[in-house]
Each structure stands twice: as C-alpha cells, then as structure tokens.
Design a protein around this motif. Sequence first.
Motif, mmCIF file in Angstrom:
data_model
loop_
_atom_site.group_PDB
_atom_site.id
_atom_site.type_symbol
_atom_site.label_atom_id
_atom_site.label_comp_id
_atom_site.label_asym_id
_atom_site.label_seq_id
_atom_site.Cartn_x
_atom_site.Cartn_y
_atom_site.Cartn_z
ATOM 1 N N SER A 414 -8.802 6.843 -2.178
ATOM 2 C CA SER A 414 -9.694 6.135 -1.269
ATOM 3 C C SER A 414 -9.053 4.897 -0.663
ATOM 4 N N CYS A 415 -7.823 4.580 -1.034
ATOM 5 C CA CYS A 415 -7.165 3.397 -0.488
ATOM 6 C C CYS A 415 -6.583 3.715 0.879
ATOM 7 N N SER A 416 -6.084 2.688 1.549
ATOM 8 C CA SER A 416 -5.483 2.866 2.861
ATOM 9 C C SER A 416 -4.071 3.410 2.731
ATOM 10 N N ALA A 417 -3.509 3.816 3.857
ATOM 11 C CA ALA A 417 -2.146 4.346 3.839
ATOM 12 C C ALA A 417 -1.137 3.262 3.482
ATOM 13 N N ARG A 418 -1.413 2.014 3.862
ATOM 14 C CA ARG A 418 -0.522 0.921 3.487
ATOM 15 C C ARG A 418 -0.497 0.729 1.975
ATOM 16 N N GLU A 419 -1.685 0.696 1.360
ATOM 17 C CA GLU A 419 -1.758 0.528 -0.088
ATOM 18 C C GLU A 419 -1.136 1.714 -0.807
ATOM 19 N N LEU A 420 -1.322 2.902 -0.274
ATOM 20 C CA LEU A 420 -0.719 4.086 -0.892
ATOM 21 C C LEU A 420 0.803 4.033 -0.801
ATOM 22 N N SER A 421 1.331 3.558 0.319
ATOM 23 C CA SER A 421 2.778 3.442 0.463
ATOM 24 C C SER A 421 3.349 2.385 -0.475
ATOM 25 N N LEU A 422 2.656 1.247 -0.606
ATOM 26 C CA LEU A 422 3.114 0.213 -1.529
ATOM 27 C C LEU A 422 3.087 0.689 -2.970
ATOM 28 N N ALA A 423 2.049 1.418 -3.341
ATOM 29 C CA ALA A 423 1.970 1.938 -4.702
ATOM 30 C C ALA A 423 3.089 2.931 -4.981
ATOM 31 N N ALA A 424 3.398 3.786 -3.995
ATOM 32 C CA ALA A 424 4.493 4.737 -4.179
ATOM 33 C C ALA A 424 5.834 4.015 -4.279
ATOM 34 N N ALA A 425 6.011 2.918 -3.502
ATOM 35 C CA ALA A 425 7.262 2.161 -3.579
ATOM 36 C C ALA A 425 7.399 1.470 -4.926
ATOM 37 N N ARG A 426 6.304 0.919 -5.450
ATOM 38 C CA ARG A 426 6.367 0.284 -6.770
ATOM 39 C C ARG A 426 6.686 1.302 -7.851
ATOM 40 N N LEU A 427 6.074 2.466 -7.769
ATOM 41 C CA LEU A 427 6.330 3.494 -8.770
ATOM 42 C C LEU A 427 7.774 3.965 -8.714
ATOM 43 N N GLU A 428 8.304 4.129 -7.516
ATOM 44 C CA GLU A 428 9.694 4.563 -7.380
ATOM 45 C C GLU A 428 10.652 3.504 -7.905
ATOM 46 N N ALA A 429 10.370 2.224 -7.606
ATOM 47 C CA ALA A 429 11.220 1.151 -8.126
ATOM 48 C C ALA A 429 11.146 1.057 -9.643
ATOM 49 N N HIS A 430 9.947 1.239 -10.194
ATOM 50 C CA HIS A 430 9.790 1.180 -11.642
ATOM 51 C C HIS A 430 10.561 2.301 -12.323
ATOM 52 N N LEU A 431 10.476 3.497 -11.768
ATOM 53 C CA LEU A 431 11.215 4.611 -12.357
ATOM 54 C C LEU A 431 12.720 4.394 -12.243
#
Length: 502
Positions: A414-431
């Motif tokens: 339900s979040c925006s595309a910006r928030e979804l992109s930021l979450a994916a970037a954080r997850l990728e950086a964390h991994l």
Amino acid sequence: MALENSVLSSRPESLSLPVSEKGEGPVGEAEPATPTGVFDVSEELGRVVTTDTAAPPQPTPRSFQSKLAAREAQAATPQPRKKAQGAGSEKGKFGWGRSRRKRQRYVEKNGRCNVQHGNMRETYRYLTDIFTTLVDLNWRCSLFVFVMAYAVTWLFFGAIWYLIAYCRGDLDHLEDETWTPCVNNVNGFISAFLFSIETETTIGYGHRVITDQCPVGTMLLLLQAILGSMVNAFMVGCMFVKISQPNKRAETLVFSRNAVISLRDERLCLMFRVGDLRSSHIVGANMRAKLIKSKQTQEGEFIPLDQTDISVGFETGDDRLFLVSPLVISHEIDSRSPFWDMSQAQLEKDDFEIVVILEGMVEATGMTCQARSSYLAEEVLWGHRFSPMMSLAEGFFDVDYGAFHHTFEVDTPSCSARELSLAAARLEAHLYWSISSRLDEEKWDGPNLTEHLEKQPGSGSANGKGGVGTTFTVGETSESQDQSGQGEQNGSVATDQSESEA
C-alpha cells in the motif's frame, strides 16, 4: 448518601451489565442478590446511582379515536434523525473519507470532450470552412440542410422559369398553336417548378421541353445545370464524409471500465485494457495518456486543468500496438511518473483524471481514427489485476470478451513507489554488507588469520623485524598497518595481497 454506601457495600466484585445491541432501552439490571434496586451506569456523571424498581404500568384501554389522534400527533412531531453515513460518501481502506460525488469529467467514457466554447466573437470563421461546419453538424441539422439545399434551388429556378414565361406572354397564348413559347407545356408556377426539377436532376420526361426561340431560357438552362451539379457534388460529398467519419470506427474500440495498480516485475504499474471488436485491424495504432489535474505553481499561479504526459512506452516503442487481441497497457510508476509519491491512502482522497487516447488508421478506408476514454480517481483500483480472457482452441486463439472488464485482487504493498524503491534499496544494501561481513569473518577468523600472518614475508615471525606488515586498501587509498596490532576487520576493508609470497 448512606443508602448509596450500603448498596455499594453489598454489591459483588464482578458485576455484569447487559448492553442492548442498538444502544436503546435500559442499560441493565443488577444481579438477583440485590432486588431492591437497579444499577444504572451514567456515562456523563461516571458514577453508580440507584433507582427503585417499580411495577410496570398496566396499559389502559383506549378508543380508536384516541389511538388515531396519538398517531397523528406522533407523525406531526419531528423525530430526531440518526447521524448515519450518507449514500454519497464511503470509507476507504485506510479510513479516509472518500466522497462519491460525481466529478465533472474532462473527457466522457465514450470519448466525448466535455468542453463548451462560449462568448466567441469571431463566428464568421465557421463560414470560411463551410464544408467542415456542415460535416460537424448533428444528423438532424445535416438532413435539414440537405433537403433545403435542393428545395431552395428548385424553387429559385422554378420561379425564374415562371417569370420568363410570364414576361414573354406564354401564359396568354396557351391555346394558340401558332405561338412558340420558351418552354412547351408550361402553363403555371407548378409546371415551371416541375421543369426546374427535371432540368436540375436531368430526368427529362420529354413533356416540357425548351425551344430554340428563347435565348434567355438557354442561358438559364446552362446556369441551372452547372449550379445543380455543384450542389449535388457538395451535398453528396458532405453526406458521404459524415457517414464514413472515423469516429464511427472508434465505437468498436473499447477500453476497460477501470484502471488498476499492482506489481509487475516487482514495480508498481498503472494498467488498463484496450481491445478492438472488429476483425479489420487498426494500422499503426499508438497509445497516449494524459493526467488532468489542477495544480499551483511555485509562483502562485493556479492551473485548473493541467495536462501531464503519462509514459506508456514511448521510449521503448511499447506505445505502438499490434491490436489483434485485447492488450493491457502498462505505465511503470518510476521517478519520472506523476504517481511516484502516490500511495493507496493518498489515492482514496486524491482528485484527478486520466485521459487515454488510441490513434490509428482504419484498414478499410485509410482514414485516421481516434478513440478516447478517461478514468477518475475512484475508477483506479489499487491491488487489482485484469483477468485473463484468451484461451487456445482448436487451431485458433479464442478471446472471451465477457471477462474484458473483470479484475481480481492481488497482494500489493500500500506504500508509494518511492517508498517501495527506498525499501528495496535498503534491503539490497543490507544483504550486500551482511554477506561481505560474513565472508571476511570466515577468512580472517581463528587459526586461518595466524597462518596467513606467518606466511607473510613482512611479518615479525618470518624476518624478525617488527616493521610494516600487511597492506590494506580502503577504497582507492593504501595504508600500511603495523603488525603489532591486528586492528578491526570489517566488510569495507579489503586485503591487498599485491606482495605475493616469496
């Protein structure tokens, strides 16, 4: 007060008060252990009070007239209305009040532009392009103009033929066989009108014929023949163009009733469906989309109907369609999209309109066709996907247009595309950092680190010197670390083994 304290002291610790479902009537009764009173919880005072129980009053018999009078008085008394949710509003998934008031469309669902031009001063411009003006008229006005164009010319030339016969004296020598009239058998206005119709339509019944004794009639005959041909060409051309207008071809180009937003390849996409009901195809079909939304600039200028382009594949060529079967047109919500910051909660309270335009050439006539439709904010379904409508039959693909407008719900954030992109970037950086840290720990942990240090040519155990040992590279800068202290190893420090073993 003493009575209240005595009652409170005898009240059990757990007292259950039954509550009616609709919130009407008495609140509840006390347990049978206290038959002397009823506990009434007052929400306004927040304390327990006691009221003596009384026997229910016995209904007194009333006459029919008294019952009727009481009913009329009750009907005349205004009853307090309950505050309920109106039919014109609804609650969204996130609790936002979403008005169901009909928004004024810029483009109707059938493609008609809901714009009227008023206070025009230069209306003479319509007459400079009379052909297009006649084509744009509705069918009632077009038929009226078509009939009046022929009727007026017939009457006009009929009156001239009658005037010639009257001026030459043909009407006074109807019975004189030696008199040569301008037109034989013209004895009145009706016969002159019929001769005008025969001349212009080139029917030529042979009863009314022009003679060679009337040069004025000969000139009039030539003029009517030329003007009649021009009227025929003009009016027949207008009717032909009006009948074969390309917008009639657009009636068989259909758009989905709703647009949807869901994930496609892990990206939020705005999608709608378009299809062609005819077997003859649209040549060179291409799709465009516009966002109609009011905005205010940074300088304070208010733009009521601002148009923003919505990319549906212009850069990649996906906007050029091969419209043989229904297609789902997708708009990827990226950083250049006007929906980049729009979430599901914001969609429920936002106000905008999406206009979609399909253009192409009609294969049968070669004329350019344009079909339009629009989607309001409440017609965009978040977390939905279009149902499949194509199946493989014996030797062909079967398209079921009964499922053209059907959608079904899918799991969508339900979040925006910006928030979804930021979450994916954080997850990728964390991994990335977690994997690097684990690899470094396995490489430098325990005896492996000691064995590696002993094998280094610059280590203190190998050459007996406590000088420079292992060289570490951080980014693009190399530093020499003292071997006396091993330091802390992390995922951002890479070992430079440029000095190989001797």
